[in-house]
Design a protein around this motif. Structure first.
Motif, PDB file in Angstrom:
ATOM      1  N   UNK A   1       0.801  -1.227   0.000  1.00 14.43           N
ATOM      2  CA  UNK A   1       0.000   0.000   0.000  1.00 14.43           C
ATOM      3  C   UNK A   1       0.836   1.281   0.000  1.00 14.43           C
ATOM      4  N   UNK A   2       1.833   1.357   0.857  1.00 13.63           N
ATOM      5  CA  UNK A   2       2.640   2.571   0.906  1.00 13.63           C
ATOM      6  C   UNK A   2       3.575   2.667  -0.290  1.00 13.63           C
ATOM      7  N   UNK A   3       3.909   1.523  -0.901  1.00 19.02           N
ATOM      8  CA  UNK A   3       4.706   1.553  -2.121  1.00 19.02           C
ATOM      9  C   UNK A   3       3.968   2.241  -3.255  1.00 19.02           C
ATOM     10  N   UNK A   4       2.689   1.947  -3.409  1.00 14.13           N
ATOM     11  CA  UNK A   4       1.891   2.620  -4.431  1.00 14.13           C
ATOM     12  C   UNK A   4       1.794   4.118  -4.145  1.00 14.13           C
ATOM     13  N   UNK A   5       1.507   4.445  -2.894  1.00 17.75           N
ATOM     14  CA  UNK A   5       1.292   5.851  -2.536  1.00 17.75           C
ATOM     15  C   UNK A   5       2.544   6.700  -2.727  1.00 17.75           C
ATOM     16  N   UNK A   6       3.712   6.086  -2.607  1.00 20.42           N
ATOM     17  CA  UNK A   6       4.963   6.856  -2.687  1.00 20.42           C
ATOM     18  C   UNK A   6       5.251   7.356  -4.101  1.00 20.42           C
ATOM     19  N   UNK A   7       4.491   6.875  -5.075  1.00 22.01           N
ATOM     20  CA  UNK A   7       4.684   7.362  -6.444  1.00 22.01           C
ATOM     21  C   UNK A   7       4.282   8.818  -6.604  1.00 22.01           C
ATOM     22  N   UNK A   8       3.692   9.421  -5.594  1.00 22.56           N
ATOM     23  CA  UNK A   8       3.454  10.865  -5.680  1.00 22.56           C
ATOM     24  C   UNK A   8       4.785  11.610  -5.802  1.00 22.56           C
ATOM     25  N   UNK A   9       5.863  11.020  -5.279  1.00 20.51           N
ATOM     26  CA  UNK A   9       7.191  11.620  -5.426  1.00 20.51           C
ATOM     27  C   UNK A   9       7.647  11.593  -6.882  1.00 20.51           C
ATOM     28  N   UNK A  10       7.232  10.564  -7.602  1.00 19.23           N
ATOM     29  CA  UNK A  10       7.532  10.457  -9.029  1.00 19.23           C
ATOM     30  C   UNK A  10       6.891  11.629  -9.766  1.00 19.23           C
ATOM     31  N   UNK A  11       5.632  11.922  -9.447  1.00 17.54           N
ATOM     32  CA  UNK A  11       4.963  13.075 -10.042  1.00 17.54           C
ATOM     33  C   UNK A  11       5.655  14.370  -9.635  1.00 17.54           C
ATOM     34  N   UNK A  12       5.990  14.467  -8.362  1.00 18.95           N
ATOM     35  CA  UNK A  12       6.532  15.710  -7.833  1.00 18.95           C
ATOM     36  C   UNK A  12       7.753  16.209  -8.570  1.00 18.95           C
ATOM     37  N   UNK A  13       8.631  15.298  -8.963  1.00 22.70           N
ATOM     38  CA  UNK A  13       9.897  15.696  -9.552  1.00 22.70           C
ATOM     39  C   UNK A  13       9.707  16.291 -10.948  1.00 22.70           C
ATOM     40  N   UNK A  14       8.639  15.912 -11.644  1.00 26.88           N
ATOM     41  CA  UNK A  14       8.385  16.461 -12.978  1.00 26.88           C
ATOM     42  C   UNK A  14       7.794  17.862 -12.930  1.00 26.88           C
ATOM     43  N   UNK A  15       7.307  18.247 -11.763  1.00 27.67           N
ATOM     44  CA  UNK A  15       6.627  19.541 -11.643  1.00 27.67           C
ATOM     45  C   UNK A  15       7.293  20.465 -10.624  1.00 27.67           C
ATOM     46  N   UNK A  16       8.528  20.137 -10.245  1.00 29.70           N
ATOM     47  CA  UNK A  16       9.233  20.908  -9.212  1.00 29.70           C
ATOM     48  C   UNK A  16       8.423  20.987  -7.922  1.00 29.70           C
TER      49      UNK A  16
END
Length: 387
Positions: A200-215
């Motif tokens: 569950x927390x592995x899936x949720x941590x992909x918000x960091x993946x989004x974050x890096x593309x948008x500063x």
């Protein structure tokens, strides 16, 4: 939507990387250097982020199940993009950031977009009726997010005419000719493997993946840390429950009962909710394919049935298969479904939000199984099956 069907019947309810060397800018040409900073990723296994001098390198090492290919993306600030030269053969895409115009392709992308406050960057999506988010629905109704058909048949002409900075994509098996056509048009496709994560927390941590593309790295870290804290606190509460009720999950699709395997996303939720999931000792992070007789023999006396697929009422279950009525959970009215919580156009909120907010899923399940622990909690996804 292919991903939704796949998650419904296959995955639902059901490594250490050798780091790239850092870069140094000399005469506008990037050369290799030994040092770099790896951004901390605690739970997710499918991606890494490395901060070099003026470049961020994002690697996706699990874009689909059992993938034997990785994807590497170089992210450069818009200020430096024209002054830095990279060897394009070493990257699957070189992308100026922050991204200003994006096409997303999965409802699991939507909560990260909303949480990071980057709704205005979303300009296209395949199958907009599946989206439940109110802010994004407002953009759709205002004509600011174009419907691009379905993932299986993306309208590439409309997509390319939108001129997105990137397409946030996914693939089930690694073959996607549509994405190849988009890439050949000059639009980068970034593979997002959030759905491949088993925890569950592995899936949720992909918000960091989004974050890096948008500063939005700091915002993404803060949001995820809050979710992880909430999840772990709920898990700790559940561990103190006096009882460990037994749980059944899944349902029949045609002649096969699909149930989450013992190492799956759903099985992790049930374990952390202090439940005795009857297939907890099975192997695999996907789903089990079972016949009805074996399920009835093993699960007839289970206390709860959580996640009976698309069913929303006891009458539906009975009409679909009279043998469902033999389970104690049916007789005792202890069946709970996510299919009663839908958005304005019928998209199920669970498919969209649950992977990004596992703390809410866990609390829902704890409230069902251990109501004395979260007695005042108002469930978000799981509701009692209707009569």
């Amino acid at each position: 939507m292919k991903k939704i069907l796949f998650l419904t019947f296959i995955l639902f309810w059901a490594c250490k990387e050798t780091p790239k060397k850092n870069t140094q800018i000399t005469n506008n040409v990037v050369k290799q250097k030994e040092n770099f900073d790896a951004l901390p990723i605690k739970y997710a296994k499918g991606f890494t982020i490395e901060k070099h001098e003026k470049i961020t390198v994002v690697k996706v090492n699990a874009p689909w199940p059992s993938a034997n290919k990785t994807f590497t993306y170089a992210l450069i600030s818009r200020e430096d993009f024209k002054t830095i030269t990279l060897d394009a053969s070493k990257y699957d895409a070189i992308i100026p950031i922050p991204v200003k115009r994006m096409v997303a392709t999965s409802t699991t992308h939507i909560p990260s977009i909303e949480a990071l406050g980057i709704e205005n960057t979303l300009i296209g999506f395949p199958g907009t009726d599946y989206i439940s988010s109110k802010p994004i629905r407002e953009k759709i109704e205002a004509g600011k997010v174009k419907d691009l058909g379905l993932n299986e048949s993306l309208n590439t002409e409309v997509l390319i005419n939108l001129e997105p900075d990137l397409v946030m994509g996914f693939t089930v098996e690694g073959e996607n000719k549509t994405y190849e056509n988009i890439i050949n048009s000059g639009t980068p496709v970034v593979y997002n493997g959030d759905w491949v994560e088993a925890t569950p927390l592995g899936k949720a941590e992909w918000i960091k993946f989004f974050g890096v593309f948008f500063n939005k790295q700091k915002a993404a870290d803060s949001i995820f840390n809050s979710i992880a804290k909430s999840y772990n606190q709920a898990k700790e509460l559940a561990s103190k429950a006096q009882k460990t009720p037994s749980v059944l999950s899944g349902s029949m699709f045609k002649d096969i009962w699909y149930a989450p395997a013992g190492e799956s996303w759903v099985a992790h939720f049930l374990k952390d909710a202090n439940a005795n999931y009857i297939w907890k000792d099975s192997f695999g992070s996907g789903s089990l394919s079972l016949n009805f007789e074996s399920v009835l023999a093993k699960a007839k006396t289970t206390d709860y049935w959580i996640g009976p697929g698309q069913f929303t009422s006891y009458n539906q279950l009975q009409e679909s298969n009279i043998h469902y009525t033999q389970f104690d959970a049916y007789k005792n009215k202890n069946i709970y479904t996510y299919s009663l919580t839908a958005g304005a156009t019928g998209g199920l909120l669970y498919y969209e939000l649950a992977p990004n907010r596992p703390d809410l899923v866990l609390k829902d399940i704890i409230h069902i199984l251990h109501p004395e622990i979260l007695s005042d909690y108002n469930p978000v996804f799981f509701k009692p099956l209707k009569p």
